[in-house]
Design an enzyme around this catalytic site. Structure first.
Site, PDB file in Angstrom:
ATOM      1  N   TYR A  53       0.862  -1.200   0.000  1.00  0.00           N
ATOM      2  CA  TYR A  53       0.000   0.000   0.000  1.00  0.00           C
ATOM      3  C   TYR A  53       0.889   1.238   0.000  1.00  0.00           C
ATOM      4  O   TYR A  53       1.844   1.315   0.764  1.00  0.00           O
ATOM      5  CB  TYR A  53      -0.884   0.013   1.251  1.00  0.00           C
ATOM      6  N   GLU A  55      -0.462   4.828  -0.524  1.00  0.00           N
ATOM      7  CA  GLU A  55      -1.251   6.047  -0.788  1.00  0.00           C
ATOM      8  C   GLU A  55      -0.354   7.267  -0.607  1.00  0.00           C
ATOM      9  O   GLU A  55       0.422   7.354   0.344  1.00  0.00           O
ATOM     10  CB  GLU A  55      -2.440   6.118   0.164  1.00  0.00           C
ATOM     11  N   ASP A 199      -6.196  13.691 -25.070  1.00  0.00           N
ATOM     12  CA  ASP A 199      -6.108  12.268 -24.739  1.00  0.00           C
ATOM     13  C   ASP A 199      -5.344  11.559 -25.863  1.00  0.00           C
ATOM     14  O   ASP A 199      -5.857  11.393 -26.963  1.00  0.00           O
ATOM     15  CB  ASP A 199      -7.537  11.721 -24.600  1.00  0.00           C
ATOM     16  N   THR A 225      -3.204   6.161 -22.033  1.00  0.00           N
ATOM     17  CA  THR A 225      -3.049   4.830 -21.458  1.00  0.00           C
ATOM     18  C   THR A 225      -1.609   4.423 -21.753  1.00  0.00           C
ATOM     19  O   THR A 225      -0.907   5.073 -22.540  1.00  0.00           O
ATOM     20  CB  THR A 225      -4.007   3.802 -22.092  1.00  0.00           C
ATOM     21  N   LYS A 228      -1.432   0.618 -25.222  1.00  0.00           N
ATOM     22  CA  LYS A 228      -1.794   0.490 -26.641  1.00  0.00           C
ATOM     23  C   LYS A 228      -0.504   0.548 -27.465  1.00  0.00           C
ATOM     24  O   LYS A 228       0.317  -0.354 -27.360  1.00  0.00           O
ATOM     25  CB  LYS A 228      -2.805   1.572 -27.013  1.00  0.00           C
ATOM     26  N   ARG A 234      -1.488  -2.477 -18.776  1.00  0.00           N
ATOM     27  CA  ARG A 234      -2.794  -1.818 -18.815  1.00  0.00           C
ATOM     28  C   ARG A 234      -2.824  -0.746 -17.724  1.00  0.00           C
ATOM     29  O   ARG A 234      -2.695  -1.064 -16.533  1.00  0.00           O
ATOM     30  CB  ARG A 234      -3.851  -2.901 -18.554  1.00  0.00           C
TER      31      ARG A 234
HETATM   32  N1  DSN Z   1     -11.613   0.938 -25.665  1.00  0.00           N
HETATM   33  C1  DSN Z   1     -10.352   1.492 -26.153  1.00  0.00           C
HETATM   34  C2  DSN Z   1     -10.147   1.214 -27.588  1.00  0.00           C
HETATM   35  O1  DSN Z   1     -10.330   0.084 -27.983  1.00  0.00           O
HETATM   36  O2  DSN Z   1      -9.797   2.117 -28.344  1.00  0.00           O
HETATM   37  C3  DSN Z   1     -10.231   2.903 -25.853  1.00  0.00           C
HETATM   38  O3  DSN Z   1     -10.246   3.080 -24.481  1.00  0.00           O
END
Ligand code: DSN
Length: 415
Positions: A53, A55, A199, A225, A228, A234
């Site tokens: 933990y 925080e 984003d 994120t 990707k 993730r």
């Molecule tokens: N759901 C994702 C995508 O497939 O682009 C975006 O968050």
């Protein structure tokens, strides 16, 4: 696979993970938001850091015993800043949506107006969909792409801003294959005195590699994120100007999240490190070349590509000329061992659960080492599957060919 303990303790979960491993090994992964992480990322993710933990932030924690997780998080922060040339980084968001919640709640109040790209034109749920928190707590004004060009129409965007006077512009997309003009959006944000949040979840890897325009010099806050094109675990990430650093940190914790996932933060640090290596640039260049070749090959086979092509890792295929919906194409392609997702195309006459299109991305197949030649092969399999959609035997034969192709580009070989 070497999860011997898991196999003993929980054979059901072991079997499901094993099944998924072989699905990943044998199939062609064309979902634009997916990728295959390195074993180093996986090791960090599966580490004992999950026990801790923590925080708070490095050197300002609400728990004892944080000396090693402080090292991990400080390294992750410094690497994220360096990788993207950002003044400030927060590596704690559990996801991209969580990062967006933090961005909104740092800068505006519930009820304020936000402008973002329509989900069915390439935007994202967290950019203002009525069922998402963003659409419930803020007044959302969506912009569409131009009907003829299928490109962002900046003049229309500015007219909408002038009329609606939003407090915040949310730029970025989960399905827009062309380059955004971030500088132009910054000028609008300055002219109409609103915040500019961007984003980059989809483009992050390309941006880190310097082959797609970076909004970091222009936007107040950049969210992303890490799983990707960036090819990490993730999770989410927030970059910002220094002036927002305290606000962002406070809004993320304690405002929006509890304890950070330190094992995920360690894996993010590893992915940032990997993204600084020269071969990451070569990888991202190949991702784009592959997307362009695959789009071209499909176009030659009579498919219409939304906006006529791509400048990044993904594109959308309008399936109407082939008399098949996105929903059906997704199922058919799955039977042939090819994984895609149905996706609305701009001004889609079909509802979101049916759609007229599929979205295709090349980050995962490129990680396997595939190049333009393999894209030609993949286009052929996609077309064959769609043509022979009613012939189960034929679809099975394509699946075997797909297996042959994926075997030539093995994945997680010692698993
Ligand atoms: N759901 C994702 C995508 O497939 O682009 C975006 O968050």
């Amino acid at each position: 696979m070497y999860y011997e303990e898991l196999k003993k303790v929980d054979p059901q979960i072991y079997e499901a993970i094993r099944g998924e491993l072989y699905r990943q090994k044998d199939n062609l992964e064309l979902i634009a938001s997916e990728n295959y992480v390195s074993k180093a990322v996986l090791e960090a993710l599966g580490s004992i850091l999950t026990n801790k933990y923590a925080e708070g932030y490095p050197k300002k924690r609400y728990y004892g015993g944080c000396e090693w997780v402080d090292v991990v998080e400080s390294i992750a922060i410094e690497r994220a800043k360096k990788l993207f040339g950002a003044e400030h980084a927060n590596v704690q968001p559990h996801s991209g949506t969580q990062a967006n919640i933090t961005a909104y709640l740092s800068l505006i109040e519930p009820g304020d107006t936000v402008i973002g790209l329509n989900l069915s034109h390439g935007g994202h749920l967290s950019h203002g969909h009525p069922l998402n928190f963003s659409g419930r707590y803020f007044k959302i004004v969506t912009i569409n792409v131009n009907k003829d060009t299928e490109l962002i129409d900046y003049e229309e965007m500015e007219k909408t801003i002038e009329k609606e006077r939003p407090k915040l512009i949310m730029a970025g997309a989960s399905n827009y294959s062309r380059k955004w003009d971030w500088e132009r959006i910054k000028k609008m944000a300055d002219a109409w005195k609103c915040y500019f949040v961007c984003d980059i979840a989809h483009y992050a890897g390309l941006i880190a590699a310097g082959i797609y325009p970076s909004p970091v010099p222009y936007a107040d806050v950049v969210t992303s994120t890490t799983h990707k094109t960036l090819r990490g675990p993730r999770g989410g990430l927030i970059l910002s100007k220094k002036v927002y650093a305290k606000l962002i940190d406070r809004t993320n914790f304690p405002g929006n999240q509890g304890g950070p996932l330190m094992h995920v933060i360690a894996a993010k640090a590893v992915c940032f490190y990997e993204a600084m290596k020269p071969d990451f640039v070569e990888y991202q260049k190949q991702v784009v070349k592959n997307a362009q070749r695959l789009a071209k090959e499909l176009e030659l086979k009579g498919y219409r590509i939304v906006s006529g092509g791509t400048d990044c890792h993904l594109f959308s295929v309008d399936l109407r000329s082939k008399n098949i919906t996105g929903k059906d194409a997704e199922v058919i392609l799955d039977k042939a061992g090819i994984t895609v997702n149905k996706n609305t195309i701009p001004y889609d006459p079909q509802p979101p659960l049916i759609t007229s299109g599929i979205r295709i991305g090349t980050p995962a197949v490129t990680t396997r080492g595939m190049k333009e030649k393999e894209m030609e092969e993949i286009a052929q399999y996609i077309d064959d599957a769609i043509i022979h959609r009613d012939d189960e035997g034929y679809l099975k034969s394509i699946k075997e060919k797909v297996k042959g192709l994926t075997k030539r580009f093995p994945l997680y070989i010692d698993f």
